[in-house]
Each structure stands twice: as structure tokens, then as C-alpha cells.
Design an enzyme around this catalytic site. Structure first.
Site, PDB file in Angstrom:
ATOM      1  N   GLU A  41     -20.838 197.455  68.946  1.00  0.00           N
ATOM      2  CA  GLU A  41     -21.512 198.215  69.997  1.00  0.00           C
ATOM      3  C   GLU A  41     -22.989 198.241  69.632  1.00  0.00           C
ATOM      4  OE1 GLU A  41     -22.271 202.847  71.081  1.00  0.00           O
ATOM      5  OE2 GLU A  41     -20.196 202.312  70.600  1.00  0.00           O
ATOM      6  N   ARG A  45     -31.150 201.605  71.611  1.00  0.00           N
ATOM      7  CA  ARG A  45     -32.135 202.492  71.003  1.00  0.00           C
ATOM      8  C   ARG A  45     -33.369 201.734  70.548  1.00  0.00           C
ATOM      9  NH1 ARG A  45     -28.165 206.122  67.056  1.00  0.00           N
ATOM     10  NH2 ARG A  45     -26.584 206.577  68.641  1.00  0.00           N
ATOM     11  N   THR A  68     -25.405 203.659  74.004  1.00  0.00           N
ATOM     12  CA  THR A  68     -26.527 204.517  74.398  1.00  0.00           C
ATOM     13  C   THR A  68     -27.094 204.072  75.751  1.00  0.00           C
ATOM     14  OG1 THR A  68     -27.066 204.513  72.023  1.00  0.00           O
ATOM     15  CG2 THR A  68     -28.477 205.819  73.440  1.00  0.00           C
ATOM     16  N   LYS A 128     -15.419 208.221  75.393  1.00  0.00           N
ATOM     17  CA  LYS A 128     -16.000 208.381  74.066  1.00  0.00           C
ATOM     18  C   LYS A 128     -16.063 209.883  73.766  1.00  0.00           C
ATOM     19  CE  LYS A 128     -20.333 207.493  71.566  1.00  0.00           C
ATOM     20  NZ  LYS A 128     -21.607 206.758  71.577  1.00  0.00           N
TER      21      LYS A 128
END
Length: 207
Positions: A41, A45, A68, A128
Site C-alpha cells: 500500500e 503522503r 491515504t 480499514k
């Protein structure tokens, strides 16, 4: 999408990766494959995220997703780069809808009954659980799985070798996300042999 989820569940662990340089993507893919965990994953960021996802997708050894992801535009950027699944820290109906339009698995964050119910209403059955440890940990997932019997969780945040087993022992946990086996400093320094060894050690903990 169900096939992607099956692959994540089979892996049991999802390395959560922060890449500062897309040039490290292929060596990292090699380290993950060598360590026995061909999943990643790649978090949005850093500015290198999309290019890193593209490199790993082209490499072909790793099931690569984007983490993210906060906006529909980022969904498009990730999927265009080759991401097979999209992970968000929270629940965004717009992000989930765009994932459905693009035909990729969405794993939005959900840690309360209200958030889980919103995910169910959006047609999802896996979420999640983030941030896991500070949101009640394995005990909270066990409690939520009672009223939401068909929901599976991918806990992430604060999980490492010391507490991995208690999460994996829960029937409702599909897989666990973690970054301890892919430390950002080791990747930045090009220490991919070390990363492969840490990945192998992490995989051994799941057996």
C-alpha cells in the site's frame, strides 16, 4: 474487486509504504517478493506516490494499492498509475463512489458503528480500522464484529510484532496493515536486503 480482497486476505499482512523517491519502487517490489509478501500500500503522503505505484505496477511482482487517498481526484491518479485497491483513513462517500466507477476495491477507514454502517450502506463489506491501537484495538474490532457479522476489518496503526497475533486471531480480520517491515529510512538508504529480511520475519509471524 473480490479477487483483490482475496489476495490481500491470503497475504494476511499489507505493508504500508512511504516512498520519497520513485526510483526505489522496483527495488522495493523485489524485496517484498523476496521476503514472501508481494503486496504494498503506497501512501499518497509524498509527491513520488503515483510514479512509485506506476513503477511497481509495471514491475508486476506486487499487488499494489494506494493509501491515504482523500479525494476522487487522487483515486483517478492512483488508478491511472496502476493501483488495484484504494485505502483511505476515513469514510468518504465520494471516494468510495469513484472507486466503484473505476472498478477498484475501496477500503475506507471506519472505527465506529456509525462509520461501519455508512460503509455498508455504500455497498462495502470490508473496511480499514484506523488508527487501530488508539481506537480500541483488537477488543474494539471484536465488539464491532458482533452486530456487524458480515463485515471484515483491515486494522492498521500501532500494530507490530508484539501485538500482531491478537489481531490475526480475530475471524473478522481479513488482513493487518503495518509499516514496521518496510521502514522509510531503510528504503531511503537503499537497504533492500535488510527490508527483504524484515519482510520475511514479518511473514513468519503470521504462521
Amino acid at each position: 474487486m473480490s479477487e483483490t480482497l482475496d489476495q490481500l486476505a491470503a497475504a494476511r499482512l499489507v505493508p504500508v509504504v512511504v516512498l520519497d523517491d520513485a526510483a526505489h519502487a522496483r527495488p522495493l517490489a523485489g524485496a517484498l517478493a523476496e521476503g514472501g509478501l508481494p503486496v504494498a500500500e503506497v501512501t499518497f503522503r509524498t509527491a513520488a506516490a503515483a510514479a512509485a505505484i506506476a513503477q511497481m505496477a509495471q514491475d508486476g511482482r506486487v499487488l499494489v494499492g494506494a493509501g491515504t487517498v482523500l479525494t476522487p481526484a487522487q483515486v483517478d491518479e492512483a488508478v491511472d498509475a496502476g493501483a488495484r485497491y484504494v485505502v483511505s483513513p476515513g469514510f468518504s462517500r465520494a471516494v468510495v463512489a469513484r472507486c466503484a466507477e473505476r472498478g477498484v476495491l475501496a477500503l475506507p477507514g471506519a472505527v465506529t458503528a456509525t462509520e461501519v454502517q455508512a460503509a455498508l450502506e455504500a455497498g462495502l463489506s470490508t473496511v480499514k480500522f484506523f488508527p487501530a491501537e488508539t481506537s480500541g484495538g483488537a477488543a474494539a474490532i471484536k465488539a464491532l464484529s458482533a452486530p456487524f457479522g458480515g463485515v471484515r476489518f483491515v486494522p492498521t496503526g500501532g500494530i507490530g510484532p508484539a501485538n500482531l497475533a491478537e489481531y490475526l486471531a480475530l475471524p473478522a480480520v481479513a488482513a493487518v496493515g503495518g509499516s514496521w517491515m518496510v521502514p522509510r529510512d531503510a528504503i531511503a538508504a537503499g537497504r533492500f536486503d535488510d527490508v527483504a529480511a524484515m519482510v520475511a520475519e514479518a511473514v513468519a509471524l503470521t504462521r
